[in-house]
Design an enzyme around this catalytic site. Structure first.
Site, PDB file in Angstrom:
ATOM      1  N   HIS A  75     -30.335 -22.220  -5.344  1.00  0.00           N
ATOM      2  CA  HIS A  75     -29.413 -22.727  -4.320  1.00  0.00           C
ATOM      3  C   HIS A  75     -28.841 -21.549  -3.506  1.00  0.00           C
ATOM      4  CE1 HIS A  75     -25.766 -25.266  -3.130  1.00  0.00           C
ATOM      5  NE2 HIS A  75     -25.316 -24.035  -2.937  1.00  0.00           N
ATOM      6  N   GLU A  76     -28.360 -20.521  -4.216  1.00  0.00           N
ATOM      7  CA  GLU A  76     -27.791 -19.353  -3.528  1.00  0.00           C
ATOM      8  C   GLU A  76     -28.851 -18.612  -2.725  1.00  0.00           C
ATOM      9  OE1 GLU A  76     -24.716 -19.129  -3.298  1.00  0.00           O
ATOM     10  OE2 GLU A  76     -24.270 -20.583  -4.883  1.00  0.00           O
ATOM     11  N   HIS A  79     -29.217 -20.218   0.642  1.00  0.00           N
ATOM     12  CA  HIS A  79     -28.241 -19.689   1.611  1.00  0.00           C
ATOM     13  C   HIS A  79     -28.682 -18.306   2.090  1.00  0.00           C
ATOM     14  CE1 HIS A  79     -25.277 -22.758   0.881  1.00  0.00           C
ATOM     15  NE2 HIS A  79     -25.037 -22.401  -0.360  1.00  0.00           N
ATOM     16  N   ASP A 186     -19.826 -25.637   0.581  1.00  0.00           N
ATOM     17  CA  ASP A 186     -20.848 -25.796   1.624  1.00  0.00           C
ATOM     18  C   ASP A 186     -20.528 -26.908   2.629  1.00  0.00           C
ATOM     19  OD1 ASP A 186     -22.171 -23.754   0.395  1.00  0.00           O
ATOM     20  OD2 ASP A 186     -23.425 -25.078  -0.819  1.00  0.00           O
TER      21      ASP A 186
HETATM   22 ZN   LIG Z   1     -23.795 -23.373  -1.714  1.00  0.00          ZN
END
Ligand SMILES: [Zn+2]
Length: 401
Positions: A75-76, A79, A186
Site C-alpha cells: 500500500h505504501e 503511494h 488517504d
Molecule cells: Zn495510505
C-alpha cells in the site's frame, strides 16, 4: 498513509540515507531506492504476540501479521511509486503497529496529491481482487460466501479461519479505513486535494483538517467504548494520530501560506551600513555600537567581497585586537539573490540555518540593493500574518490571496 515532510532545506545536501531519525527503527529492505524500516514499537508488538501465544497460536498470528503488513508495505509503495513518478523524493517507509507511513519530501501539488493518495488503497483493491479470484477458482467457497459466513459468526474470527480469508478481510478493511475522509489519512488527502483545486490549498487544508479532527473524535469515542459497543485501544491510538496529524498539517500549511509568493525584495532592508575592505576592526566596532545592525557587507572597489558578522568581529577583536583588518575575519562565502526570488528559498536554505544574511542585487553585476537577515525575514512574516488576520476578520472568513 502518506505524510509529506518538509524538514529538508532545498539547498541542503541530502544526508546519506541511514543517518536521519532512524535511531528508533531498523531497515529491512530497500525498494526503488526507498528504505523500508520497522519501528521498534512494531518489533515489540511482533515479539509480544509471538511470546504470549508461544507454541500454540502465537506463531500463526505472527505469520498473519507479517502477511497483513506485507499488504501495508505494498500500500505504501503504491503511494511512493506514484510520488516518485511525479518527481517527489520519498525519504522512507516506516512500519508502526497502527500502519505504515511513507514520508514524501515537500507537499505535492493538489492534482499529484490526489493520485498519490488514491494509489495506496488501490493496491489493496487489487490484492483483494486477486485473493477473491483465487478463492473463486481454486477453493470450494467463493469470497462472497466466506465473507457471509464471517458476518454470521458475528465477525468473530476463530483460529480455524483460513489465512486467505483473513488477508481478504484485512485488505478490504485497509481500503475502507484509509478512505475515511479523515485528513491526514488517504481519504482526507483526496478530499483536501479536490477542495484545493477549487478553493486553494490553505482553505482546503483548514476544512479537511476540521473534518479530520471531527472524525478523529468520533473514532476516539468508539475506541473508548462510549459510542457503540466494545472498546479498542488501537482505535484510540489511530484517533489520536489523526487528531494531532490534522492539527500539525494545518499549522504547517498556515506558515507555508504566509510565506507563499513573498519575494525577497519585499522583506529586504534597504537602509544598512557597509564596511570597506581596508577598515579596521576598531572602525567596525564603532559602526556596530552605533546601530542595531549585526551583519555588515564588506565592499572593495564597488563590489561586495564578504560579510562581517558580529560574531566574527568579536572573535577578531579577541584574537588580534582592534587594529586588525576587516578583510582578515570576514566571511567570503556570500549568497546573492535578486528581488523577485521567493523568500521561502532563503528561509529553507542552509544560509538561514546558520543565520547568514543574503545580499540582494538586481543582477550579477548590479549594485547592492538590500540585505535579508533571518531576523528581518521573520519580522516581515509576522507583520504579513497580522495583516492577513485583520483581513480575515474584516471580510468574514473569505481570504483573498
Ligand atoms: Zn495510505
Amino acid at each position: 498513509m502518506s505524510l509529506p515532510v518538509n524538514t529538508s532545506p532545498k539547498n541542503n545536501n541530502h544526508p546519506e540515507e541511514g543517518d536521519t531519525n532512524n535511531s528508533w527503527s531498523v531497515r529491512i529492505a530497500k525498494v526503488s531506492g526507498i528504505p523500508i524500516r520497522l519501528h521498534f514499537t512494531f518489533i515489540l508488538l511482533l515479539a509480544f504476540i509471538g511470546i504470549s501465544g508461544w507454541g500454540s497460536t502465537g506463531l500463526a498470528q505472527v505469520g498473519l501479521l507479517i502477511g497483513v503488513f506485507t499488504c501495508v508495505v505494498l500500500h505504501e509503495l503504491g503511494h511512493s511509486l506514484v510520488a516518485q513518478r511525479y518527481g517527489y523524493v520519498v525519504r522512507d517507509i516506516v512500519l508502526y503497529p497502527i500502519g505504515g507511513v511513507a514520508s514524501i519530501e515537500q507537499t505535492p501539488r493538489p492534482r499529484h496529491e490526489l493520485w498519490i493518495a488514491v494509489a495506496g488503497p488501490a493496491v489493496n483493491v487489487v490484492i483483494a481482487a486477486l485473493i477473491a479470484l483465487y478463492m473463486q477458482f481454486f477453493t470450494p467457497d467463493s469470497a462472497w460466501e466466506r465473507l457471509q459466513a464471517l458476518t454470521q459468526q458475528g465477525r468473530a474470527v476463530t483460529t480455524g479461519t483460513p489465512i486467505e480469508t483473513l488477508l481478504l478481510v484485512s485488505n478490504i478493511s485497509l481500503v475502507l479505513f484509509n478512505m475515511l475522509p479523515a485528513f491526514p489519512m488517504d481519504g482526507g488527502r483526496v478530499l483536501r486535494a479536490v477542495l484545493a483545486i477549487k478553493i486553494g490549498r490553505a482553505k482546503a487544508t483548514r476544512i479537511a483538517a476540521g473534518i479530520g479532527q471531527f472524525i478523529a473524535l468520533l473514532l476516539g469515542l468508539v475506541g473508548l467504548g462510549i459510542l457503540g459497543n466494545g472498546a479498542s485501544p488501537m482505535l484510540v491510538i489511530i484517533a489520536l494520530f489523526v487528531y494531532f496529524g490534522a492539527g500539525q498539517e494545518r499549522a504547517a500549511e498556515e506558515s507555508r501560506d504566509v510565506m507563499a509568493d513573498a519575494p525577497v525584495g519585499e522583506a529586504m532592508m534597504r537602509d544598512f551600513a557597509t564596511l570597506a575592505h581596508g577598515d579596521t576592526l576598531k572602525h567596525a566596532a564603532d559602526v556596530l555600537l552605533a546601530g542595531s545592525q549585526q551583519d555588515f557587507p564588506v565592499v572593495a572597489g564597488g563590489e561586495v567581497v564578504g560579510i562581517l558578522s558580529r560574531t566574527q568581529l568579536l572573535r577578531g577583536l579577541a584574537r588580534d585586537g582592534d587594529s586588525a583588518y576587516v578583510a582578515t575575519f570576514m566571511d567570503r562565502d556570500i549568497t546573492f539573490a535578486t528581488p523577485n526570488e521567493p523568500l521561502e528559498d532563503y528561509l529553507l536554505s542552509s544560509h538561514a540555518l546558520r543565520r547568514a544574511p543574503v545580499l540582494v542585487r538586481e543582477n550579477a553585476n548590479g549594485e547592492l540593493l538590500g540585505m535579508v537577515t533571518l531576523e528581518n525575514a521573520m519580522e516581515f512574516l509576522t507583520l504579513r500574518q497580522i495583516a492577513r488576520l485583520r483581513e480575515d476578520s474584516d471580510s468574514g472568513d473569505d481570504r483573498k490571496r
